[in-house]
Design an enzyme around this catalytic site. Structure first.
Site, PDB file in Angstrom:
ATOM      1  N   GLU A  88       0.883  -1.171   0.000  1.00 51.08           N
ATOM      2  CA  GLU A  88       0.000   0.000   0.000  1.00 51.08           C
ATOM      3  C   GLU A  88       0.921   1.222   0.000  1.00 51.08           C
ATOM      4  O   GLU A  88       1.587   1.495   1.001  1.00 51.08           O
ATOM      5  CB  GLU A  88      -0.923  -0.026   1.218  1.00 51.08           C
ATOM      6  CG  GLU A  88      -1.831  -1.266   1.185  1.00 51.08           C
ATOM      7  CD  GLU A  88      -2.787  -1.396   2.369  1.00 51.08           C
ATOM      8  OE1 GLU A  88      -3.717  -2.203   2.278  1.00 51.08           O
ATOM      9  OE2 GLU A  88      -2.597  -0.703   3.383  1.00 51.08           O
ATOM     10  N   GLU A 133       3.924  13.424  -4.939  1.00 48.24           N
ATOM     11  CA  GLU A 133       3.287  13.401  -3.626  1.00 48.24           C
ATOM     12  C   GLU A 133       4.084  14.287  -2.665  1.00 48.24           C
ATOM     13  O   GLU A 133       5.299  14.128  -2.528  1.00 48.24           O
ATOM     14  CB  GLU A 133       3.259  11.965  -3.089  1.00 48.24           C
ATOM     15  CG  GLU A 133       2.591  11.861  -1.723  1.00 48.24           C
ATOM     16  CD  GLU A 133       2.695  10.457  -1.113  1.00 48.24           C
ATOM     17  OE1 GLU A 133       3.810   9.920  -1.014  1.00 48.24           O
ATOM     18  OE2 GLU A 133       1.648   9.911  -0.709  1.00 48.24           O
TER      19      GLU A 133
HETATM   20  P1  NAD Z   1       8.724   5.004   4.124  1.00 47.59           P
HETATM   21  O1  NAD Z   1       8.568   4.203   2.887  1.00 47.59           O
HETATM   22  O2  NAD Z   1       9.862   5.952   4.214  1.00 47.59           O
HETATM   23  O3  NAD Z   1       8.846   4.075   5.407  1.00 47.59           O
HETATM   24  C1  NAD Z   1       7.883   3.101   5.709  1.00 47.59           C
HETATM   25  C2  NAD Z   1       8.538   1.973   6.480  1.00 47.59           C
HETATM   26  O4  NAD Z   1       9.466   1.306   5.637  1.00 47.59           O
HETATM   27  C3  NAD Z   1       9.323   2.432   7.714  1.00 47.59           C
HETATM   28  O5  NAD Z   1       9.107   1.487   8.733  1.00 47.59           O
HETATM   29  C4  NAD Z   1      10.756   2.388   7.215  1.00 47.59           C
HETATM   30  O6  NAD Z   1      11.702   2.207   8.234  1.00 47.59           O
HETATM   31  C5  NAD Z   1      10.726   1.188   6.298  1.00 47.59           C
HETATM   32  N1  NAD Z   1      11.745   1.148   5.258  1.00 47.59           N
HETATM   33  C6  NAD Z   1      12.295   2.184   4.584  1.00 47.59           C
HETATM   34  N2  NAD Z   1      13.178   1.735   3.663  1.00 47.59           N
HETATM   35  C7  NAD Z   1      13.189   0.373   3.761  1.00 47.59           C
HETATM   36  C8  NAD Z   1      13.899  -0.662   3.081  1.00 47.59           C
HETATM   37  N3  NAD Z   1      14.764  -0.404   2.108  1.00 47.59           N
HETATM   38  N4  NAD Z   1      13.660  -1.950   3.446  1.00 47.59           N
HETATM   39  C9  NAD Z   1      12.756  -2.227   4.417  1.00 47.59           C
HETATM   40  N5  NAD Z   1      12.073  -1.289   5.102  1.00 47.59           N
HETATM   41  C10 NAD Z   1      12.270   0.001   4.766  1.00 47.59           C
HETATM   42  O7  NAD Z   1       7.325   5.757   4.314  1.00 47.59           O
HETATM   43  P2  NAD Z   1       6.940   6.827   5.427  1.00 47.59           P
HETATM   44  O8  NAD Z   1       7.685   8.085   5.125  1.00 47.59           O
HETATM   45  O9  NAD Z   1       7.070   6.197   6.759  1.00 47.59           O
HETATM   46  O10 NAD Z   1       5.370   7.027   5.143  1.00 47.59           O
HETATM   47  C11 NAD Z   1       4.856   7.940   4.233  1.00 47.59           C
HETATM   48  C12 NAD Z   1       4.540   7.275   2.902  1.00 47.59           C
HETATM   49  O11 NAD Z   1       3.675   6.169   3.105  1.00 47.59           O
HETATM   50  C13 NAD Z   1       3.798   8.170   1.933  1.00 47.59           C
HETATM   51  O12 NAD Z   1       4.308   7.973   0.640  1.00 47.59           O
HETATM   52  C14 NAD Z   1       2.364   7.677   2.007  1.00 47.59           C
HETATM   53  O13 NAD Z   1       1.575   7.954   0.872  1.00 47.59           O
HETATM   54  C15 NAD Z   1       2.581   6.222   2.193  1.00 47.59           C
HETATM   55  N6  NAD Z   1       1.406   5.592   2.791  1.00 47.59           N
HETATM   56  C16 NAD Z   1       0.591   4.806   2.010  1.00 47.59           C
HETATM   57  C17 NAD Z   1      -0.557   4.220   2.567  1.00 47.59           C
HETATM   58  C18 NAD Z   1      -1.506   3.368   1.739  1.00 47.59           C
HETATM   59  O14 NAD Z   1      -2.389   2.726   2.336  1.00 47.59           O
HETATM   60  N7  NAD Z   1      -1.395   3.332   0.432  1.00 47.59           N
HETATM   61  C19 NAD Z   1      -0.854   4.431   3.900  1.00 47.59           C
HETATM   62  C20 NAD Z   1      -0.003   5.249   4.658  1.00 47.59           C
HETATM   63  C21 NAD Z   1       1.125   5.815   4.099  1.00 47.59           C
HETATM   64  O1  6OD Z   2      -8.281   2.775   6.333  1.00 45.26           O
HETATM   65  C1  6OD Z   2      -7.430   1.931   6.014  1.00 45.26           C
HETATM   66  O2  6OD Z   2      -7.624   0.709   6.136  1.00 45.26           O
HETATM   67  C2  6OD Z   2      -6.145   2.378   5.457  1.00 45.26           C
HETATM   68  N1  6OD Z   2      -5.298   1.406   5.071  1.00 45.26           N
HETATM   69  C3  6OD Z   2      -5.868   3.692   5.393  1.00 45.26           C
HETATM   70  C4  6OD Z   2      -4.678   4.234   4.858  1.00 45.26           C
HETATM   71  C5  6OD Z   2      -4.389   5.516   5.076  1.00 45.26           C
HETATM   72  C6  6OD Z   2      -3.174   6.089   4.599  1.00 45.26           C
HETATM   73  O3  6OD Z   2      -2.536   6.943   5.176  1.00 45.26           O
END
Ligand code: NAD
Ligand code: 6OD
Length: 472
Positions: free
Chosen positions: A240, A376
């Site tokens: 996600e 984004e």
């Molecule tokens: P991130 O990708 O920087 O980090 C997420 C997790 O991945 C953290 O626990 C981090 O330590 C880990 N991580 C980073 N690099 C890694 C690697 N090479 N191998 C394994 N683990 C690794 O994301 P963030 O900054 O924590 O969150 C924000 C992002 O998440 C935004 O892009 C947002 O859109 C996305 N997001 C998506 C959803 C969804 O449901 N689609 C939900 C919430 C957040």
């Molecule tokens: O509502 C949910 O189940 C879900 N995965 C939300 C994601 C939100 C993103 O920041």
């Protein structure tokens, strides 16, 4: 010595250090994976679905019994308004366990009676088995909600998990271990390892040969790195990822409801929700009025201390993330944006000045090809542009490499259906935003992810199906 490097857990509201956290090295990740593997061979592996579901309900009970502890921990880690966490994050954690406990009990199995060439028949039925050890890697924006969204179905399907929460928000995943213990989840079924991503705990987990699947929420670029890491082991992944979500506002919308809904869609959680609308397309006839109305909403937001009940805008998660968002604020001006409101850092004259607050910001006038419209940002910011026809609105909204969510605002339901179905995304809301039914498919297309979770989609990802064919 293993796992002794420590890192600071910082409160984004005032920059204070609230905890020192031990980073798990390769050895500790190994221990966690081996503990999970052992648990699969013990009591957990022998439990029937009914008893597993009963224990997951008990986890939900234990979360509710510790509501205030989870609330305080989540707010200290993220700086988000306490009122928001009390309404969204903590209740959703309990709901995630209840929904998947019930879903797994209700899940049927596929069954086919098959005609054989010799005129007799065979019976085919598929049995659901756990994947094994599931690695769960989660981000910082909705830490408890997003971790439990994956932990609950993984456990419901009989797996054991190793969870790596974001290094920015380690608290609630740790606290969850207490709820697991109280609910009778056997030792080793739920494991938490803390640390960073590349060259650290996250990477050790994704590359671990005894981890059977990886489920990840976070940035699209991180998803790509994880895909490479798991490729050699051909492991199932569920991703996600990020979004650059569009909202389409028609002149026939309920104006006040739409402005209220989109103020949430842009500014909730300081814009740090993957579903937030960073691009708003408004039918030309109401463009000026809409821009003015959203500006009024932005300027009335209260960036207070998280514990104050009237606070509805918290800080960003970290100094580094604020610098990233401020980079986009500067870029927007260079790219020719008109700043309708915001664009800077607020000053308070108290401890919040050491935190990571930022102004809610609205731009107009950017070309669709600019980076601020394409990338984004993940802050309290949107760009608003006019459109003249339904087809143009659909084309503008779909002109992105992402495809997570969209929203359509109109009182003409026929138009609402037609436009919603043309959105190239995983979820489209009509006259609402972030209204969730946990049984529905959730996920993204393009850079926004791989696969769907929610209801049966989660159960299908977190289990293997073994088809049994019996000649009758
Ligand atoms: P991130 O990708 O920087 O980090 C997420 C997790 O991945 C953290 O626990 C981090 O330590 C880990 N991580 C980073 N690099 C890694 C690697 N090479 N191998 C394994 N683990 C690794 O994301 P963030 O900054 O924590 O969150 C924000 C992002 O998440 C935004 O892009 C947002 O859109 C996305 N997001 C998506 C959803 C969804 O449901 N689609 C939900 C919430 C957040
Ligand atoms: O509502 C949910 O189940 C879900 N995965 C939300 C994601 C939100 C993103 O920041």
């Amino acid at each position: 010595m293993r796992g002794v490097r420590e890192f600071a857990d910082v409160n984004p509201a005032d920059g204070s250090v609230i905890a020192e956290v031990s980073e798990a090295d390769q050895g500790l990740v190994d221990d966690a994976v081996q503990a999970a593997r052992k648990a699969l061979l013990g009591e957990w592996g022998r439990l029937g679905v009914r008893e597993r579901a009963a224990r997951l309900h008990k986890v939900a009970d234990a979360i509710e019994a510790r509501f205030d502890c989870f609330l305080k921990a989540e707010v200290a880690d993220t700086g988000k308004p306490m009122a928001l966490a009390a309404k969204l994050d903590v209740p959703r954690a309990a709901a995630n366990f209840r929904v998947f406990a019930d879903a797994v009990k209700m899940a049927g199995i596929e069954c086919f009676q098959t005609e054989t060439p010799d005129g007799s028949s065979a019976l085919n039925y598929a049995v659901r088995k756990p994947l094994g050890v599931v690695g769960i890697i989660t981000p910082w924006n909705l830490p408890l909600l997003l971790a439990t969204w994956k932990i609950a179905p993984a456990l419901a399907c009989g797996n054991a998990v190793v969870v790596k929460p974001s290094e920015e928000t380690p608290a609630t995943a740790t606290l969850l271990a207490e709820a697991m213990q109280e609910a009778g989840i056997p030792d080793g079924v739920y494991n938490v390892v803390h640390g960073f991503g590349p060259g650290s705990t996250g990477e050790f987990l994704t590359q671990h040969p005894d981890v059977n699947a990886i489920t990840f929420t976070g940035e699209s670029r991180t998803g790509a790195a994880i895909m490479k890491a798991v490729a050699a082991g051909v492991k199932p992944v569920s991703f996600e990822l990020g979004g650059k979500n569009a909202a389409i506002v028609f002149a026939d919308c309920d104006f006040e409801e739409t402005v209220r809904g989109l103020a949430d869609a842009v500014f909730l959680n300081t814009g740090q929700v993957c579903l937030c609308a960073e691009r708003i397309y408004v039918e030309r006839g109401i463009f000026e009025r809409f821009v003015e109305a959203l500006k009024q909403k932005a300027e009335k937001m209260h960036a207070g201390w998280p514990t104050e009940p009237e606070t509805n805008l918290g800080p960003l998660i970290s100094a580094q993330h604020r610098e990233k968002v401020m980079g986009y604020y500067r870029l927007a001006r260079e790219e020719g944006a008109t700043v309708i409101t915001g664009g800077g850092i607020p000053e308070f004259g108290d401890g919040r000045d050491r935190g990571f607050y930022i102004q809610p910001t609205i731009y107009t006038g950017l070309a669709e090809s600019t980076r601020c419209v394409k990338e984004e940002i993940f802050g309290p910011v949107c760009h608003i542009a006019p459109f003249d026809s339904d087809d143009e609105a659909v084309a503008l909204a779909n002109d992105t490499k992402y495809g997570l969510a969209a929203s359509v605002w109109t009182t003409n339901l026929k138009r609402g259906h037609a436009v919603a179905q043309q959105m190239n995304v995983g979820i489209t809301w009509v006259n609402c935003w972030f209204l969730r039914d946990l049984r529905t498919p959730f996920g993204g297309v393009g850079l926004s992810g791989i696969g769907r979770e929610g209801g049966m989609h989660s159960l299908n990802f977190y289990s293997e199906l073994n088809n049994v064919c019996i000649r009758l």
